[in-house]
Design a protein around this motif. Structure first.
Motif, short mmCIF file in Angstrom:
data_model
loop_
_atom_site.label_atom_id
_atom_site.label_comp_id
_atom_site.label_asym_id
_atom_site.label_seq_id
_atom_site.Cartn_x
_atom_site.Cartn_y
_atom_site.Cartn_z
N THR A 21 0.84 -1.20 0.00
CA THR A 21 0.00 0.00 0.00
C THR A 21 0.88 1.25 0.00
N GLY A 22 1.97 1.22 0.72
CA GLY A 22 2.90 2.35 0.72
C GLY A 22 3.48 2.61 -0.65
N GLN A 23 3.73 1.54 -1.40
CA GLN A 23 4.23 1.69 -2.76
C GLN A 23 3.19 2.37 -3.65
N TYR A 24 1.91 2.04 -3.43
CA TYR A 24 0.85 2.64 -4.23
C TYR A 24 0.72 4.13 -3.94
N VAL A 25 0.92 4.51 -2.69
CA VAL A 25 0.87 5.92 -2.33
C VAL A 25 2.00 6.66 -3.03
N SER A 26 3.17 6.05 -3.07
CA SER A 26 4.30 6.66 -3.76
C SER A 26 4.01 6.83 -5.25
N GLU A 27 3.44 5.80 -5.86
CA GLU A 27 3.09 5.87 -7.28
C GLU A 27 2.05 6.96 -7.52
N LEU A 28 1.09 7.07 -6.62
CA LEU A 28 0.06 8.09 -6.75
C LEU A 28 0.67 9.49 -6.67
N ASN A 29 1.65 9.67 -5.80
CA ASN A 29 2.35 10.95 -5.72
C ASN A 29 3.07 11.28 -7.02
N MET A 30 3.68 10.27 -7.64
CA MET A 30 4.36 10.50 -8.92
C MET A 30 3.35 10.91 -10.00
N ILE A 31 2.18 10.26 -10.00
CA ILE A 31 1.15 10.63 -10.97
C ILE A 31 0.71 12.06 -10.73
N GLY A 32 0.54 12.43 -9.45
CA GLY A 32 0.17 13.81 -9.12
C GLY A 32 1.20 14.81 -9.64
N PHE A 60 -3.23 5.56 -14.31
CA PHE A 60 -4.41 5.42 -13.45
C PHE A 60 -4.96 4.00 -13.51
N ALA A 61 -4.92 3.38 -14.69
CA ALA A 61 -5.39 1.99 -14.82
C ALA A 61 -4.52 1.06 -13.98
N LYS A 62 -3.21 1.28 -14.01
CA LYS A 62 -2.30 0.47 -13.19
C LYS A 62 -2.62 0.65 -11.71
N MET A 63 -2.81 1.90 -11.31
CA MET A 63 -3.11 2.18 -9.90
C MET A 63 -4.41 1.51 -9.48
N GLN A 64 -5.41 1.55 -10.34
CA GLN A 64 -6.69 0.92 -10.01
C GLN A 64 -6.52 -0.58 -9.84
N ASN A 65 -5.80 -1.22 -10.75
CA ASN A 65 -5.56 -2.66 -10.64
C ASN A 65 -4.79 -3.01 -9.37
N ASN A 66 -3.78 -2.22 -9.06
CA ASN A 66 -2.99 -2.46 -7.85
C ASN A 66 -3.83 -2.26 -6.60
#
Length: 85
Positions: A21-32, A60-66
């Motif tokens: 979950t922490g990795q997903y937050v990091s990825e979301l920050n990069m998308i932002g 966003f599709a990757k994030m949703q799947n993850n």
């Protein structure tokens, strides 16, 4: 505790799931950050590249799947912990 039942619960898998979950937050920050860069570019040029939009949609599709995958893992782990023996 002196006369009761002691139950040992292994939280290893749950901890690993939460680490993802922490990795997903990091990825979301990069998308932002990428969205901010695209917005900045749009404000300067009034043009948005098709590649930028395609990149954001794919991210966003990757994030949703993850997110769905991590949610399933967490639910499975919670179910294991809450089953009465």
């Amino acid at each position: 505790a002196l006369n009761g039942l002691v139950v040992k619960i292994d939280f290893t898998t749950l901890r690993e799931s939460l680490a993802e979950t922490g990795q997903y937050v990091s990825e979301l920050n990069m998308i932002g950050n990428n969205i901010n860069q695209i917005a900045h570019k749009l404000n300067q040029t009034d043009i948005v590249e098709t590649e930028d939009i395609q990149y954001l949609v794919s991210e966003f599709a990757k994030m949703q799947n993850n997110y769905v995958r991590s949610q399933d893992i967490l639910l499975q782990e919670i179910q294991k912990l809450t089953r009465s023996e």
